[in-house]
Design a protein around this motif. Structure first.
Motif, PDB file in Angstrom:
ATOM      1  N   ASN A   1       0.837  -1.197   0.000  1.00  0.00           N
ATOM      2  CA  ASN A   1       0.000   0.000   0.000  1.00  0.00           C
ATOM      3  C   ASN A   1       0.874   1.251   0.000  1.00  0.00           C
ATOM      4  O   ASN A   1       1.352   1.689   1.046  1.00  0.00           O
ATOM      5  CB  ASN A   1      -0.917  -0.012   1.224  1.00  0.00           C
ATOM      6  N   THR A   2       1.077   1.825  -1.178  1.00  0.00           N
ATOM      7  CA  THR A   2       1.979   2.972  -1.300  1.00  0.00           C
ATOM      8  C   THR A   2       1.384   4.272  -0.770  1.00  0.00           C
ATOM      9  O   THR A   2       2.045   5.311  -0.813  1.00  0.00           O
ATOM     10  CB  THR A   2       2.409   3.162  -2.776  1.00  0.00           C
ATOM     11  N   LEU A   3       0.165   4.216  -0.243  1.00  0.00           N
ATOM     12  CA  LEU A   3      -0.356   5.368   0.496  1.00  0.00           C
ATOM     13  C   LEU A   3       0.347   5.500   1.841  1.00  0.00           C
ATOM     14  O   LEU A   3       0.372   6.584   2.431  1.00  0.00           O
ATOM     15  CB  LEU A   3      -1.869   5.220   0.724  1.00  0.00           C
ATOM     16  N   ARG A   4       0.928   4.388   2.321  1.00  0.00           N
ATOM     17  CA  ARG A   4       1.574   4.387   3.648  1.00  0.00           C
ATOM     18  C   ARG A   4       3.040   3.971   3.627  1.00  0.00           C
ATOM     19  O   ARG A   4       3.771   4.226   4.576  1.00  0.00           O
ATOM     20  CB  ARG A   4       0.819   3.445   4.582  1.00  0.00           C
ATOM     21  N   THR A   5       3.473   3.309   2.555  1.00  0.00           N
ATOM     22  CA  THR A   5       4.841   2.782   2.546  1.00  0.00           C
ATOM     23  C   THR A   5       5.307   2.643   1.109  1.00  0.00           C
ATOM     24  O   THR A   5       4.665   3.134   0.180  1.00  0.00           O
ATOM     25  CB  THR A   5       4.890   1.426   3.274  1.00  0.00           C
ATOM     26  N   THR A   6       6.432   1.973   0.909  1.00  0.00           N
ATOM     27  CA  THR A   6       6.944   1.693  -0.433  1.00  0.00           C
ATOM     28  C   THR A   6       7.353   0.234  -0.526  1.00  0.00           C
ATOM     29  O   THR A   6       7.544  -0.447   0.501  1.00  0.00           O
ATOM     30  CB  THR A   6       8.168   2.560  -0.760  1.00  0.00           C
ATOM     31  N   LEU A   7       7.479  -0.254  -1.748  1.00  0.00           N
ATOM     32  CA  LEU A   7       7.912  -1.632  -1.953  1.00  0.00           C
ATOM     33  C   LEU A   7       9.301  -1.843  -1.370  1.00  0.00           C
ATOM     34  O   LEU A   7       9.555  -2.842  -0.679  1.00  0.00           O
ATOM     35  CB  LEU A   7       7.894  -1.960  -3.449  1.00  0.00           C
ATOM     36  N   ASP A   8      10.215  -0.916  -1.625  1.00  0.00           N
ATOM     37  CA  ASP A   8      11.578  -1.060  -1.105  1.00  0.00           C
ATOM     38  C   ASP A   8      11.597  -1.130   0.412  1.00  0.00           C
ATOM     39  O   ASP A   8      12.333  -1.941   1.001  1.00  0.00           O
ATOM     40  CB  ASP A   8      12.441   0.112  -1.581  1.00  0.00           C
ATOM     41  N   ALA A   9      10.780  -0.302   1.057  1.00  0.00           N
ATOM     42  CA  ALA A   9      10.744  -0.298   2.521  1.00  0.00           C
ATOM     43  C   ALA A   9      10.259  -1.637   3.061  1.00  0.00           C
ATOM     44  O   ALA A   9      10.794  -2.151   4.055  1.00  0.00           O
ATOM     45  CB  ALA A   9       9.852   0.834   3.018  1.00  0.00           C
ATOM     46  N   GLN A  10       9.272  -2.225   2.414  1.00  0.00           N
ATOM     47  CA  GLN A  10       8.744  -3.500   2.888  1.00  0.00           C
ATOM     48  C   GLN A  10       9.704  -4.658   2.616  1.00  0.00           C
ATOM     49  O   GLN A  10       9.792  -5.597   3.405  1.00  0.00           O
ATOM     50  CB  GLN A  10       7.377  -3.770   2.252  1.00  0.00           C
ATOM     51  N   LEU A  11      10.439  -4.588   1.522  1.00  0.00           N
ATOM     52  CA  LEU A  11      11.436  -5.630   1.253  1.00  0.00           C
ATOM     53  C   LEU A  11      12.549  -5.605   2.296  1.00  0.00           C
ATOM     54  O   LEU A  11      13.134  -6.645   2.624  1.00  0.00           O
ATOM     55  CB  LEU A  11      12.027  -5.434  -0.148  1.00  0.00           C
ATOM     56  N   LYS A  12      12.813  -4.427   2.852  1.00  0.00           N
ATOM     57  CA  LYS A  12      13.879  -4.295   3.855  1.00  0.00           C
ATOM     58  C   LYS A  12      13.398  -4.566   5.281  1.00  0.00           C
ATOM     59  O   LYS A  12      14.222  -4.741   6.176  1.00  0.00           O
ATOM     60  CB  LYS A  12      14.469  -2.893   3.778  1.00  0.00           C
TER      61      LYS A  12
ATOM     62  N   ALA B   1       3.237  -4.403   9.739  1.00  0.00           N
ATOM     63  CA  ALA B   1       2.856  -3.895   8.421  1.00  0.00           C
ATOM     64  C   ALA B   1       1.390  -4.187   8.114  1.00  0.00           C
ATOM     65  O   ALA B   1       0.671  -3.332   7.590  1.00  0.00           O
ATOM     66  CB  ALA B   1       3.754  -4.507   7.340  1.00  0.00           C
ATOM     67  N   TYR B   2       0.935  -5.379   8.455  1.00  0.00           N
ATOM     68  CA  TYR B   2      -0.461  -5.723   8.176  1.00  0.00           C
ATOM     69  C   TYR B   2      -1.410  -4.961   9.096  1.00  0.00           C
ATOM     70  O   TYR B   2      -2.423  -4.419   8.659  1.00  0.00           O
ATOM     71  CB  TYR B   2      -0.674  -7.226   8.343  1.00  0.00           C
ATOM     72  N   LEU B   3      -1.087  -4.914  10.365  1.00  0.00           N
ATOM     73  CA  LEU B   3      -1.969  -4.275  11.344  1.00  0.00           C
ATOM     74  C   LEU B   3      -2.077  -2.773  11.143  1.00  0.00           C
ATOM     75  O   LEU B   3      -3.027  -2.150  11.627  1.00  0.00           O
ATOM     76  CB  LEU B   3      -1.474  -4.582  12.765  1.00  0.00           C
ATOM     77  N   ASN B   4      -1.125  -2.185  10.433  1.00  0.00           N
ATOM     78  CA  ASN B   4      -1.144  -0.745  10.207  1.00  0.00           C
ATOM     79  C   ASN B   4      -1.424  -0.359   8.754  1.00  0.00           C
ATOM     80  O   ASN B   4      -1.228   0.789   8.361  1.00  0.00           O
ATOM     81  CB  ASN B   4       0.181  -0.127  10.663  1.00  0.00           C
ATOM     82  N   GLY B   5      -1.894  -1.313   7.962  1.00  0.00           N
ATOM     83  CA  GLY B   5      -2.314  -1.009   6.596  1.00  0.00           C
ATOM     84  C   GLY B   5      -1.190  -0.791   5.609  1.00  0.00           C
ATOM     85  O   GLY B   5      -1.426  -0.268   4.508  1.00  0.00           O
ATOM     86  N   PHE B   6       0.031  -1.197   5.955  1.00  0.00           N
ATOM     87  CA  PHE B   6       1.144  -1.062   5.016  1.00  0.00           C
ATOM     88  C   PHE B   6       1.049  -2.116   3.910  1.00  0.00           C
ATOM     89  O   PHE B   6       1.463  -1.858   2.777  1.00  0.00           O
ATOM     90  CB  PHE B   6       2.485  -1.206   5.735  1.00  0.00           C
ATOM     91  N   ILE B   7       0.558  -3.287   4.268  1.00  0.00           N
ATOM     92  CA  ILE B   7       0.360  -4.362   3.291  1.00  0.00           C
ATOM     93  C   ILE B   7      -1.094  -4.815   3.353  1.00  0.00           C
ATOM     94  O   ILE B   7      -1.720  -4.782   4.419  1.00  0.00           O
ATOM     95  CB  ILE B   7       1.309  -5.561   3.529  1.00  0.00           C
ATOM     96  N   ILE B   8      -1.638  -5.213   2.212  1.00  0.00           N
ATOM     97  CA  ILE B   8      -3.039  -5.632   2.107  1.00  0.00           C
ATOM     98  C   ILE B   8      -3.089  -6.963   1.374  1.00  0.00           C
ATOM     99  O   ILE B   8      -2.484  -7.117   0.309  1.00  0.00           O
ATOM    100  CB  ILE B   8      -3.860  -4.569   1.344  1.00  0.00           C
ATOM    101  N   PHE B   9      -3.772  -7.930   1.966  1.00  0.00           N
ATOM    102  CA  PHE B   9      -3.929  -9.228   1.326  1.00  0.00           C
ATOM    103  C   PHE B   9      -4.961  -9.096   0.203  1.00  0.00           C
ATOM    104  O   PHE B   9      -6.146  -8.864   0.457  1.00  0.00           O
ATOM    105  CB  PHE B   9      -4.404 -10.272   2.328  1.00  0.00           C
ATOM    106  N   GLN B  10      -4.521  -9.246  -1.022  1.00  0.00           N
ATOM    107  CA  GLN B  10      -5.421  -9.109  -2.163  1.00  0.00           C
ATOM    108  C   GLN B  10      -4.918  -9.973  -3.310  1.00  0.00           C
ATOM    109  O   GLN B  10      -3.770  -9.841  -3.742  1.00  0.00           O
ATOM    110  CB  GLN B  10      -5.518  -7.639  -2.609  1.00  0.00           C
ATOM    111  N   ASP B  11      -5.773 -10.847  -3.796  1.00  0.00           N
ATOM    112  CA  ASP B  11      -5.379 -11.737  -4.889  1.00  0.00           C
ATOM    113  C   ASP B  11      -4.976 -10.926  -6.121  1.00  0.00           C
ATOM    114  O   ASP B  11      -5.555  -9.867  -6.399  1.00  0.00           O
ATOM    115  CB  ASP B  11      -6.534 -12.671  -5.243  1.00  0.00           C
ATOM    116  N   LYS B  12      -4.020 -11.445  -6.857  1.00  0.00           N
ATOM    117  CA  LYS B  12      -3.563 -10.755  -8.059  1.00  0.00           C
ATOM    118  C   LYS B  12      -4.706 -10.479  -9.023  1.00  0.00           C
ATOM    119  O   LYS B  12      -4.818  -9.377  -9.582  1.00  0.00           O
ATOM    120  CB  LYS B  12      -2.487 -11.584  -8.760  1.00  0.00           C
ATOM    121  N   ALA B  13      -5.590 -11.463  -9.196  1.00  0.00           N
ATOM    122  CA  ALA B  13      -6.680 -11.305 -10.153  1.00  0.00           C
ATOM    123  C   ALA B  13      -7.553 -10.111  -9.809  1.00  0.00           C
ATOM    124  O   ALA B  13      -7.980  -9.358 -10.697  1.00  0.00           O
ATOM    125  CB  ALA B  13      -7.517 -12.582 -10.188  1.00  0.00           C
ATOM    126  N   SER B  14      -7.829  -9.900  -8.528  1.00  0.00           N
ATOM    127  CA  SER B  14      -8.713  -8.796  -8.143  1.00  0.00           C
ATOM    128  C   SER B  14      -8.009  -7.449  -8.166  1.00  0.00           C
ATOM    129  O   SER B  14      -8.640  -6.420  -7.918  1.00  0.00           O
ATOM    130  CB  SER B  14      -9.308  -9.054  -6.753  1.00  0.00           C
TER     131      SER B  14
END
Length: 584
Positions: free
Chosen positions: A155-166, A217-230
């Motif tokens: 969720n790039t409204l709250r974080t970035t891909l690079d930040a989550q990978l680290k 990350a999950y509890l604070n909305g940094f990542i969201i469980f969402q299937d690729k198709a959707s």
């Protein structure tokens, strides 16, 4: 023990959910439905366990159906067998626990799974009669066991891909191949792999068994469980600041809504233009609350206005609350109620694989017949009147065998064939198609400034997908309002590169008479996702509609009521599914 007696007759019935919840049961319908659904998913394995343990020969009081349910709960359910310790049926399976456990271990190892959890994950996906996953895409070689991964949108409204990978995914090994993830639970046990999706930006996949629901990350909305198709609908809409307001017509629980907000926020090319508002509509009061909570958790409240208990069919451009910033609605996302047939693990008709030795079946049938005659004799001796209906119910309650013994060699059970030929299903699909088309045609006419509409379902049925698209495009409303398909070459890069497109054969079979050139163009423009494949998606369908110019306000409205009529209450609820539900 009424739970097991009442559950056994449902093991070979289609339309399971509707049948269970409409039946008169002593047990709670939710318990019966859960037991039958889970035991059916495991039946390919439990068949071997029951056969090889010879429990039916050793325990004459057990029928194949009861054995399947009891062994499932004994070996796999958290609470074990739901009966007192001294109950004869519980005793009949618990005294063979060691033998049954050993056979379950052998069955697991034969399938190449290192743990029960890995096997559980595999069986939760689209399995064949041997307990391995089907490969459903035409023209591709069958895959033995493609495990549905856990898809995670950053969720790039709250974080970035690079930040989550680290942080969240620190220590994970990056792989360029999704098949390394979809086979991870069997081939790469112990390795933590992560795949960055090559179609949808800021989307990653990890092994299905990965537990992330308690992470910061999950509890604070940094990542969201969402299937690729959707993720395809919002991505295909490609929202831009300069293109006006956006309506998400059936928004709850909010995965697609927050994805739209994220994409709109990232439109850096027009950062000097005030961002438009995403109007998220939800008819149901409870789901509206869920939607609002999701929007807040994702940090999208400045971009999204939730319209709780809003019927999209009663919404149009003339309502003052619709146009909030740019005084126009430029695009819409429609993800209406559908059959949900594409959702992994939520098939209503579950293939059941129960083949037991003929001598066990015949001996148990003899036992049942003896008990039946005894019951009838006792009733007559007591001077009580009997009827065939009452006798049938009593015999079935004592030993419900007739619906639970189906030797596959004599009567094969084909899940897809049974589903396709089910009259209740055909009627339901027809009702859903009517409602879906009504929503789409309303979007065509109610917002004269709109230039783009995305239609999606989590269904695999062409009646809800290709047929709806072709019906909409061939309607007088589409012609007057100048709507056409969003062609593949016009689509955003990742969507354009997605290989699986519309089902041309199903479209021809269901519609007929469609001009070949138009059909080819439309089918190539449609996006399909298949479950049980190495791509690791659920079953899904997406199509886009665009028009190149505005139509004068009011033109075409006279046609709306003549095209299709549907009661606003005949819509089976707004129950579209959006992404992976966290069940951890």
């Amino acid at each position: 023990m009424s739970l097991y007696y009442e559950s056994a007759p449902f093991l070979h019935q289609d339309s399971l959910k509707s049948r269970v919840f409409s039946a008169q049961l002593k047990s709670k319908p939710k318990q019966v439905y859960a037991l039958v659904s889970e035991a059916s998913k495991w039946s390919s394995v439990l068949k071997e366990v029951v056969e090889k343990s010879q429990i039916l020969t050793l325990e004459r009081k057990l029928t194949p159906g009861l054995a399947l349910l009891l062994v499932h709960d004994l070996l796999l359910a958290k609470g074990g067998v739901a009966a007192p310790e001294s109950h004869p049926l519980r005793v009949a399976v618990t005294r063979h626990r060691a033998r049954l456990t050993a056979e379950l271990t052998k069955a697991r190892l034969r399938r190449g799974f290192a743990s029960i959890e890995g096997l559980r994950t595999g069986l939760g996906n689209n399995v064949n009669q041997e307990g391995f996953l089907h490969e459903r895409v035409p023209g591709r070689a069958p895959a033995e066991r493609w495990i549905h991964p856990r898809w995670i949108r950053i969720n790039t409204l709250r974080t970035t891909l690079d930040a989550q990978l680290k942080t969240t995914f620190d220590g994970y090994i990056l792989t360029d191949f999704i098949e390394e993830i979809t086979k991870q639970d069997t081939n790469n046990a112990g390795e933590k792999l992560i795949h960055i999706d090559r179609h949808i930006p800021n989307l990653v996949a990890v092994a299905a068994s990965t537990r992330l629901s308690k992470t910061y990350a999950y509890l604070n909305g940094f990542i969201i469980f969402q299937d690729k198709a959707s993720c395809f609908p919002a991505y295909l809409l490609e929202p831009k600041r300069a293109e006006g307001e956006i309506i998400d017509a059936c928004a709850a629980p909010g995965n697609k809504t927050t994805h739209l907000a994220m994409l709109l926020h990232s439109d850096s090319n027009n950062s000097n233009i005030p961002h438009p508002t995403i109007l998220a509509c939800e008819l149901d009061k409870g789901r509206s609350a869920t939607l609002q909570a999701m929007v807040t958790m994702a940090g999208a409240q400045d971009l999204v206005t939730v319209r709780a208990e809003q019927d999209f069919l009663k919404l149009n451009h003339q309502e003052k609350k619709v146009s909030l910033v740019n005084n126009q609605v430029g695009s819409l996302l429609l993800d209406p109620s559908c059959s949900g047939s594409g959702i992994v693990g939520r098939d209503e008709i579950v293939p059941l694989h129960v083949v037991f030795p003929e001598h066990a079946i015949s001996s148990n049938l003899t036992t049942t017949q003896t008990k039946s005659k005894s019951l009838k004799r006792k009733r007559k001796e007591a001077g009580k009147p009997t009827s065939s209906g009452n006798e049938s119910k009593d015999v079935q309650a004592e030993n419900p065998l007739s619906n639970t013994v189906v030797p596959v060699a004599q009567k094969p059970y084909n899940n897809e064939e049974a589903e396709a030929n089910s009259q209740p299903l055909k009627a339901r699909l027809a009702a859903l198609q009517t409602f879906q088309l009504k929503l789409l045609l309303h979007a065509f006419t109610a917002f004269p400034a709109a230039r783009k509409i995305i239609y999606s379902t989590c269904s695999i049925h062409p009646e809800e997908n290709e047929h709806v698209v072709l019906l909409a495009l061939s309607s007088p409303l589409a012609k007057v309002r100048k709507w056409r398909i969003l062609r593949r070459e016009e689509q955003v890069d990742g969507a354009r590169r997605w290989a699986i497109r519309g089902d041309r054969d199903a479209a021809v079979e269901g519609m007929g008479g469609v001009e070949k050139l138009l059909l080819d163009e439309v089918m190539d423009a449609c996006i399909r996702c298949e479950k049980g494949t190495m791509e690791g998606t659920q079953g899904f369908f997406v199509a886009g509609f665009v028009r190149d110019q505005e139509v004068p306000n009011g033109e075409g409205n006279r046609l709306e009521s003549a095209v299709i009529v549907v009661d606003h209450d005949d819509r089976e609820g707004y129950e579209s599914w959006e992404g992976i539900t966290d069940e951890e």
